[in-house]
Design a protein around this motif. Structure first.
Motif, PDB file in Angstrom:
ATOM      1  N   GLY A  80       0.725  -1.098  -0.199  1.00  0.00           N
ATOM      2  CA  GLY A  80       0.060  -0.058  -0.081  1.00  0.00           C
ATOM      3  C   GLY A  80       0.751   1.314  -0.029  1.00  0.00           C
ATOM      4  N   GLU A  81       2.184   1.350   0.278  1.00  0.00           N
ATOM      5  CA  GLU A  81       3.164   2.351   0.165  1.00  0.00           C
ATOM      6  C   GLU A  81       3.653   2.443  -1.214  1.00  0.00           C
ATOM      7  OE1 GLU A  81       6.915   3.974   2.756  1.00  0.00           O
ATOM      8  OE2 GLU A  81       6.268   1.893   3.050  1.00  0.00           O
ATOM      9  N   ALA A  82       3.691   3.937  -1.573  1.00  0.00           N
ATOM     10  CA  ALA A  82       4.145   4.035  -3.116  1.00  0.00           C
ATOM     11  C   ALA A  82       5.544   4.384  -2.955  1.00  0.00           C
ATOM     12  CB  ALA A  82       3.443   5.336  -3.444  1.00  0.00           C
ATOM     13  N   ALA A  83       6.198   3.953  -4.158  1.00  0.00           N
ATOM     14  CA  ALA A  83       7.641   4.066  -4.454  1.00  0.00           C
ATOM     15  C   ALA A  83       7.865   4.864  -5.747  1.00  0.00           C
ATOM     16  CB  ALA A  83       8.472   2.744  -4.604  1.00  0.00           C
ATOM     17  N   GLN A  84       8.359   5.975  -5.667  1.00  0.00           N
ATOM     18  CA  GLN A  84       8.418   7.029  -6.751  1.00  0.00           C
ATOM     19  C   GLN A  84       9.885   6.752  -7.522  1.00  0.00           C
ATOM     20  OE1 GLN A  84       6.987  10.932  -6.656  1.00  0.00           O
ATOM     21  NE2 GLN A  84       8.905  11.686  -6.958  1.00  0.00           N
ATOM     22  N   PHE A  85      10.270   6.701  -8.586  1.00  0.00           N
ATOM     23  CA  PHE A  85      11.459   6.644  -9.264  1.00  0.00           C
ATOM     24  C   PHE A  85      11.151   7.019 -10.765  1.00  0.00           C
ATOM     25  CE2 PHE A  85       9.416   2.385  -8.873  1.00  0.00           C
ATOM     26  CZ  PHE A  85       9.298   2.063 -10.137  1.00  0.00           C
ATOM     27  N   PRO A  86      12.326   7.388 -11.730  1.00  0.00           N
ATOM     28  CA  PRO A  86      12.453   7.544 -12.916  1.00  0.00           C
ATOM     29  C   PRO A  86      12.110   6.327 -13.669  1.00  0.00           C
ATOM     30  CG  PRO A  86      14.720   7.552 -12.192  1.00  0.00           C
ATOM     31  CD  PRO A  86      13.818   7.500 -11.047  1.00  0.00           C
ATOM     32  N   PHE A  87      11.168   6.447 -14.651  1.00  0.00           N
ATOM     33  CA  PHE A  87      10.860   5.238 -15.290  1.00  0.00           C
ATOM     34  C   PHE A  87      11.188   5.369 -16.809  1.00  0.00           C
ATOM     35  CE2 PHE A  87       7.194   3.362 -18.218  1.00  0.00           C
ATOM     36  CZ  PHE A  87       7.537   2.057 -17.677  1.00  0.00           C
ATOM     37  N   LYS A  88      11.709   4.164 -17.307  1.00  0.00           N
ATOM     38  CA  LYS A  88      11.990   4.270 -19.078  1.00  0.00           C
ATOM     39  C   LYS A  88      11.079   3.231 -19.495  1.00  0.00           C
ATOM     40  CE  LYS A  88      16.012   3.198 -20.210  1.00  0.00           C
ATOM     41  NZ  LYS A  88      17.589   3.568 -20.775  1.00  0.00           N
ATOM     42  N   TYR A  89      10.412   3.456 -20.744  1.00  0.00           N
ATOM     43  CA  TYR A  89      10.070   1.954 -21.432  1.00  0.00           C
ATOM     44  C   TYR A  89      10.535   2.326 -22.858  1.00  0.00           C
ATOM     45  CZ  TYR A  89       6.651  -1.025 -23.667  1.00  0.00           C
ATOM     46  OH  TYR A  89       5.919  -2.138 -24.252  1.00  0.00           O
ATOM     47  N   GLY A  90      11.357   1.150 -23.339  1.00  0.00           N
ATOM     48  CA  GLY A  90      11.843   1.217 -24.707  1.00  0.00           C
ATOM     49  C   GLY A  90      12.970   2.288 -24.952  1.00  0.00           C
ATOM     50  N   ALA A 144       2.619   2.639 -22.796  1.00  0.00           N
ATOM     51  CA  ALA A 144       3.953   1.995 -21.892  1.00  0.00           C
ATOM     52  C   ALA A 144       3.672   0.802 -20.871  1.00  0.00           C
ATOM     53  CB  ALA A 144       4.886   2.747 -21.202  1.00  0.00           C
ATOM     54  N   SER A 145       4.453  -0.070 -20.980  1.00  0.00           N
ATOM     55  CA  SER A 145       3.993  -1.249 -20.009  1.00  0.00           C
ATOM     56  C   SER A 145       4.901  -1.326 -18.782  1.00  0.00           C
ATOM     57  CB  SER A 145       4.253  -2.553 -20.775  1.00  0.00           C
ATOM     58  OG  SER A 145       3.827  -3.856 -19.920  1.00  0.00           O
ATOM     59  N   VAL A 146       4.196  -1.487 -17.718  1.00  0.00           N
ATOM     60  CA  VAL A 146       5.038  -1.584 -16.207  1.00  0.00           C
ATOM     61  C   VAL A 146       4.983  -3.184 -15.976  1.00  0.00           C
ATOM     62  CG1 VAL A 146       5.158  -0.818 -13.951  1.00  0.00           C
ATOM     63  CG2 VAL A 146       4.589   0.609 -15.814  1.00  0.00           C
ATOM     64  N   GLY A 147       6.014  -3.714 -16.241  1.00  0.00           N
ATOM     65  CA  GLY A 147       6.209  -5.410 -15.979  1.00  0.00           C
ATOM     66  C   GLY A 147       7.264  -5.364 -15.028  1.00  0.00           C
ATOM     67  N   HIS A 148       7.810  -6.633 -15.076  1.00  0.00           N
ATOM     68  CA  HIS A 148       9.158  -6.796 -14.090  1.00  0.00           C
ATOM     69  C   HIS A 148       8.632  -6.861 -12.576  1.00  0.00           C
ATOM     70  CE1 HIS A 148      11.207  -5.213 -17.779  1.00  0.00           C
ATOM     71  NE2 HIS A 148      11.778  -6.025 -17.573  1.00  0.00           N
ATOM     72  N   ILE A 149       7.599  -7.539 -12.266  1.00  0.00           N
ATOM     73  CA  ILE A 149       7.036  -7.460 -10.960  1.00  0.00           C
ATOM     74  C   ILE A 149       6.995  -8.924 -10.679  1.00  0.00           C
ATOM     75  CG2 ILE A 149       5.027  -7.458  -9.414  1.00  0.00           C
ATOM     76  CD1 ILE A 149       4.480  -4.617 -11.044  1.00  0.00           C
ATOM     77  N   LYS A 150       7.657  -9.570  -9.656  1.00  0.00           N
ATOM     78  CA  LYS A 150       7.768 -10.849  -9.467  1.00  0.00           C
ATOM     79  C   LYS A 150       7.299 -11.032  -8.123  1.00  0.00           C
ATOM     80  CE  LYS A 150      11.472 -12.763 -12.051  1.00  0.00           C
ATOM     81  NZ  LYS A 150      10.822 -13.962 -12.545  1.00  0.00           N
ATOM     82  N   GLY A 151       7.016 -12.218  -7.588  1.00  0.00           N
ATOM     83  CA  GLY A 151       6.647 -12.776  -6.296  1.00  0.00           C
ATOM     84  C   GLY A 151       7.522 -13.327  -5.374  1.00  0.00           C
TER      85      GLY A 151
END
Length: 221
Positions: A80-90, A144-151
């Protein structure tokens, strides 16, 4: 498979067109760079010893603006806590996002039946990692797609991921929509597979850019 064949397969829908992710994919995360760690203080400031060592604490709340508030590789957040960071797609899409893992939901083995995985799904239990993406930058992140999320399992090892071609009602995830500008938010979902009913997926990790080459992603639990 040709581009035409891939498009045809996608058009036909089929949530059953799936690939069970291999743990070998984790090799993409490893690297010699330790940039994320280098950004975190490694020694306490030369001030009175009563001051706590900041190397074990987030440098600032993850949802603050500016570089000082950016999440660091290896940092842990609460669900529930947000993490902010620079994002790049492609190669051309760049901006800033606030990523929040909102819940980790246990599914049922029967959820996987429509995907027709056969023996590949035997004994496995799906977990659904729900997250939200907010555009906190000044650029349009449309498509853009936000992937790279693992369990991750209770012992810290990675759960097996599941990449789905087509749609999966239990865990829908789409590219960011047209006009995804500052302040816009979209929900997403990633599937992680526990190896048995006695093993649980207890945390989630984002290891995409800019954390991909650092070997240290962002953790929610």
């Amino acid at each position: 498979m040709s581009i035409f064949a891939m498009r045809k397969a996608t058009t036909l829908g089929a949530a059953g067109l799936v690939v069970v992710g291999s743990l070998a994919l984790s090799a993409c995360k490893s690297g010699d760079s330790s940039d994320g760690a280098a950004k975190s203080p490694t020694t306490a400031p030369s001030s009175p010893s009563s001051q706590p060592d900041q190397s074990t604490q987030p440098s600032a709340p993850a949802d603050q603006g500016g570089a000082a508030g950016d999440a660091k590789g290896g940092q842990t957040f609460k669900i529930g806590e947000a993490a902010q960071f620079p994002f790049k797609y492609g190669t051309t899409t760049k901006g800033r996002i606030a990523l929040t893992v909102t819940s980790i939901e246990q599914g049922a083995p029967a959820d996987l039946t429509p995907l027709k995985l056969g023996d590949k799904a035997a004994g496995k239990v799906p977990y659904y990692i729900h997250y939200s993406v907010k555009n906190v930058g000044t650029t349009d992140l449309a498509y853009a797609s936000v992937g790279h999320i693992k369990g991750r399992l209770g012992d810290g090892t990675e759960a097996q991921d599941l990449m789905i071609i087509g749609s999966f009602e239990k865990c829908p995830s789409d590219s960011l929509p047209k006009g995804f500008t500052n302040g816009k938010t979209q929900a997403g979902c990633a599937v992680a597979l526990a190896p048995s009913a006695t093993t649980k997926v207890v945390s989630a990790e984002y290891w995409g850019d800019p954390f991909m080459t650092n070997g240290q992603g962002l953790i929610w639990k």
